[in-house]
Design a protein around this motif. Structure first.
Motif, PDB file in Angstrom:
ATOM      1  N   PRO A 340       0.765  -1.231   0.000  1.00  0.00           N
ATOM      2  CA  PRO A 340       0.000   0.000   0.000  1.00  0.00           C
ATOM      3  C   PRO A 340       0.795   1.279   0.000  1.00  0.00           C
ATOM      4  O   PRO A 340       0.359   2.125   0.100  1.00  0.00           O
ATOM      5  CB  PRO A 340      -0.808  -0.055   1.287  1.00  0.00           C
ATOM      6  N   GLY A 341       1.892   1.605  -0.105  1.00  0.00           N
ATOM      7  CA  GLY A 341       2.420   2.971   0.075  1.00  0.00           C
ATOM      8  C   GLY A 341       2.807   3.670  -1.181  1.00  0.00           C
ATOM      9  O   GLY A 341       3.725   4.451  -1.166  1.00  0.00           O
ATOM     10  N   LEU A 399      -1.330   2.377   6.270  1.00  0.00           N
ATOM     11  CA  LEU A 399      -1.169   0.929   6.193  1.00  0.00           C
ATOM     12  C   LEU A 399       0.229   0.525   5.751  1.00  0.00           C
ATOM     13  O   LEU A 399       0.703  -0.562   6.078  1.00  0.00           O
ATOM     14  CB  LEU A 399      -2.205   0.339   5.229  1.00  0.00           C
ATOM     15  N   ASP A 400       0.887   1.400   5.013  1.00  0.00           N
ATOM     16  CA  ASP A 400       2.226   1.076   4.508  1.00  0.00           C
ATOM     17  C   ASP A 400       3.209   0.872   5.650  1.00  0.00           C
ATOM     18  O   ASP A 400       4.096   0.033   5.584  1.00  0.00           O
ATOM     19  CB  ASP A 400       2.698   2.204   3.581  1.00  0.00           C
ATOM     20  N   ARG A 403       6.267   5.174   7.441  1.00  0.00           N
ATOM     21  CA  ARG A 403       6.436   6.529   7.970  1.00  0.00           C
ATOM     22  C   ARG A 403       6.394   6.522   9.490  1.00  0.00           C
ATOM     23  O   ARG A 403       5.684   5.718  10.094  1.00  0.00           O
ATOM     24  CB  ARG A 403       5.329   7.456   7.442  1.00  0.00           C
ATOM     25  N   SER A 404       7.108   7.461  10.060  1.00  0.00           N
ATOM     26  CA  SER A 404       6.988   7.668  11.493  1.00  0.00           C
ATOM     27  C   SER A 404       5.662   8.362  11.774  1.00  0.00           C
ATOM     28  O   SER A 404       5.002   8.866  10.860  1.00  0.00           O
ATOM     29  CB  SER A 404       8.141   8.525  12.008  1.00  0.00           C
ATOM     30  N   LEU A 405       5.278   8.416  13.044  1.00  0.00           N
ATOM     31  CA  LEU A 405       4.023   9.064  13.398  1.00  0.00           C
ATOM     32  C   LEU A 405       4.066  10.549  13.046  1.00  0.00           C
ATOM     33  O   LEU A 405       3.063  11.109  12.588  1.00  0.00           O
ATOM     34  CB  LEU A 405       3.752   8.869  14.894  1.00  0.00           C
ATOM     35  N   GLU A 406       5.217  11.193  13.234  1.00  0.00           N
ATOM     36  CA  GLU A 406       5.341  12.609  12.869  1.00  0.00           C
ATOM     37  C   GLU A 406       5.134  12.806  11.372  1.00  0.00           C
ATOM     38  O   GLU A 406       4.435  13.728  10.936  1.00  0.00           O
ATOM     39  CB  GLU A 406       6.718  13.152  13.284  1.00  0.00           C
ATOM     40  N   GLU A 407       5.737  11.917  10.569  1.00  0.00           N
ATOM     41  CA  GLU A 407       5.612  12.035   9.110  1.00  0.00           C
ATOM     42  C   GLU A 407       4.177  11.771   8.659  1.00  0.00           C
ATOM     43  O   GLU A 407       3.660  12.452   7.771  1.00  0.00           O
ATOM     44  CB  GLU A 407       6.572  11.064   8.429  1.00  0.00           C
ATOM     45  N   LEU A 408       3.544  10.794   9.282  1.00  0.00           N
ATOM     46  CA  LEU A 408       2.181  10.458   8.881  1.00  0.00           C
ATOM     47  C   LEU A 408       1.204  11.575   9.250  1.00  0.00           C
ATOM     48  O   LEU A 408       0.327  11.931   8.457  1.00  0.00           O
ATOM     49  CB  LEU A 408       1.750   9.146   9.530  1.00  0.00           C
ATOM     50  N   ARG A 491      -0.308   0.823  13.754  1.00  0.00           N
ATOM     51  CA  ARG A 491       0.548  -0.326  13.475  1.00  0.00           C
ATOM     52  C   ARG A 491      -0.367  -1.474  13.088  1.00  0.00           C
ATOM     53  O   ARG A 491      -0.514  -2.465  13.808  1.00  0.00           O
ATOM     54  CB  ARG A 491       1.369  -0.709  14.706  1.00  0.00           C
ATOM     55  N   PRO A 492      -1.037  -1.370  11.935  1.00  0.00           N
ATOM     56  CA  PRO A 492      -2.061  -2.364  11.582  1.00  0.00           C
ATOM     57  C   PRO A 492      -1.521  -3.771  11.436  1.00  0.00           C
ATOM     58  O   PRO A 492      -2.241  -4.730  11.596  1.00  0.00           O
ATOM     59  CB  PRO A 492      -2.618  -1.842  10.253  1.00  0.00           C
TER      60      PRO A 492
END
Length: 520
Positions: A340-341, A399-400, A403-408, A491-492
């Motif tokens: 997915p990314g 889903l990918d 990315r870090s949480l900051e980036e997402l 973190r799916p």
């Protein structure tokens, strides 16, 4: 019932600290080896006989239920039934109903307190609602009127019993149905004792009895006094609970019928008379009655509830789905072999681009029509059946996992932040309520109304109507509780199993804030 995905996850609560309230949507039944042997024997000998006899009695109820309404017009049914029909049929149904529950193993119904008259309390509210056996509470209440789904009228025997009961029916498919139900409840509740009492299960769905779900305001709209009714099943083994995740209908029925004796405690609390403020505000009224009942039961009063078909819990200031649809979407895409990314770069920041199901399939390179329809259905569609490609881009980026949480959260802000023409100064682009609610709904399963309310609360500190990137990340990344929640939910591949011991207390931070006292 939805099945959890494998894997444990870290609790959302920093330790040390007060223990979190239990998750009210999950019921786990742990049986020892000796108990398994006992249930195997009794399940083979006692349960079949009990269930068969109970079904025979259930069908014997039908003639009495039919006789009470036979030959009456719809206009006549708008008034309470009296005379010989009431005497014969009411007593017949009451006696057979008690026999039915007796045959299922409920040998004792212990009643505490005193039921108020219909003049003292036109409405009864019963909780916790934990099982399909809860209608047993109708017996010590002398068969009050109930509120039920209109679709139940088509169920054999059950439909006849609802007509006998002159139940108030609500249809999920008729938008005007809820308004008519409110009017009918108000009409009966203010009839001055002409109508029998109306019984509500204000939680609206079943839980595991370990916490009270948020009360819906329907029982409190009329602003009349209500009598709280507590339901307890003080048995050594809880076989009756029928929660969102746990034993199914047949297993609950079979295990309960295999118990030598099941006991039900029904307790009538003192009548709760609303203050003038509560009479004007059904939500405040409901919250205060919930608090009183939770205190009497010795369990937490929570803001947890069902929104649509998904259970919603409260963590900090956030309402989130117990299992966001994002996780299910991830499972669908992984099954299709999609990485997915790869598509988020085509989404234009701050500008929606509506796509059809066919374009969605091309973008994601999906060929199976059933898989495409299943994945497409996870996104909110407009009147034309189109979805915003920004929603797809953000979901796939989450889903990918690259990315870090900051980036997402930065990507989410860039996709949904806007620059309004009336903005004279300050940050160029801000995250307004619609974009904020879309992000929370996509990533956490938060209901849109709750997310918009939270956005308004976050904006109260400043003069602007939107959040800057810094403010959004302070809320979603740097906050000690919300940051942990976002990090865990996104973190799916390690989606939590809500029935695991670690996650159940971690998810259910639903303790309601103390409501305003009567007269405040």
């Amino acid at each position: 019932m939805s099945q959890g995905s494998p894997g444990d996850w870290a609790p959302l609560y920093p330790t040390p600290g007060p223990p979190a309230p239990p998750n009210p949507f999950v019921h786990e039944l742990h049986l020892s080896r000796l108990q398994r042997v006992k249930f195997c024997l009794l399940g083979a000998l006692l349960a079949p006989i009990r269930v068969l006899l109970a079904f025979i009695v259930l069908f014997l109820l039908w003639p009495f239920a039919w006789l009470q309404v036979a030959g009456l017009t719809e206009e006549q049914l708008q008034e309470p039934i009296t005379g010989w029909r009431k005497t014969v049929c009411h007593n017949g149904v009451l006696g057979l109903s008690r026999l039915l529950f007796f045959l299922l193993g409920f040998l004792r119904i212990r009643v505490r307190g005193q039921r108020a008259s219909r003049l003292q309390a036109p409405v009864l509210v019963a909780a916790p609602h934990s099982t399909f056996f809860d209608p047993i509470v109708l017996l010590p209440c002398d068969l009050p009127k109930v509120v039920s789904r209109a679709e139940n009228l088509s169920v054999p025997v059950i439909g006849a019993l609802l007509r006998f009961n002159q139940a108030i029916l609500v249809s999920r498919h008729d938008p005007a149905s809820r308004r008519r139900v409110v009017e009918e409840v108000r009409r009966r509740a203010t009839s001055g004792g002409k109508w029998p009492q109306v019984l509500f299960f204000p939680e609206g769905t079943c839980s595991n009895k370990k916490a009270l779900l948020k009360f819906k305001p329907g029982a409190f709209i009329a602003g009349v006094p209500v009598q709280p009714v507590l339901i307890r099943y003080p048995n050594s083994l809880d076989t009756t609970s029928w929660a969102w995740r746990g034993p199914g209908v047949l297993k609950v029925l079979w295990l309960t019928a295999s118990q030598p004796c099941s006991i039900v405690d029904v307790e009538f609390l003192p009548v709760y008379r609303p203050s003038p403020e509560e009479s004007r505000d059904p939500t405040l009224y409901a919250n205060n009655v919930q608090r009183v009942m939770a205190q009497a039961l010795g369990i937490p009063a929570t803001e947890c509830e069902f929104v649509g078909s998904l259970p919603v819990i409260v963590v900090g200031r956030l309402k989130v789905a117990l299992e966001p649809q994002l996780w299910e979407l991830g499972r669908v895409l992984r099954k299709a072999g999609l990485s997915p990314g790869c598509v988020d770069t085509e989404a234009e920041p701050g500008r929606s681009r509506m796509i059809s199901q066919e374009e969605f399939a091309r973008q994601l390179q999906l060929s199976d029509p059933q898989m495409v329809a299943g994945a497409f259905s996870y996104f909110q569609q407009d009147a034309r059946g189109l979805v915003d490609f920004r929603d797809v881009a953000l979901a796939l980026a989450a889903l990918d996992g690259g990315r870090s949480l900051e980036e997402l959260t930065r990507l989410a802000f860039e996709l949904f932040a806007e620059e309004k023409e009336e903005q004279a100064e300050g940050p160029g682009r801000l995250l307004y309520k619609d974009g904020f609610s879309t992000i929370l709904h996509l990533l956490l399963g938060s209901p849109h109304p709750a997310a918009r309310t939270l956005h308004a609360e976050l904006c109260q500190a400043g003069a602007r109507q939107g959040l800057s990137l810094c403010e959004f990340q302070d809320f979603s990344v740097h906050h000690p509780l919300h940051g942990k929640l976002f990090g865990t939910y996104l973190r799916p591949s390690q989606a939590p199993n809500a029935s695991s011991p670690a996650s159940a207390p971690a998810l259910a931070n639903g303790t309601a804030q103390a409501p305003k006292q009567k007269g405040d």
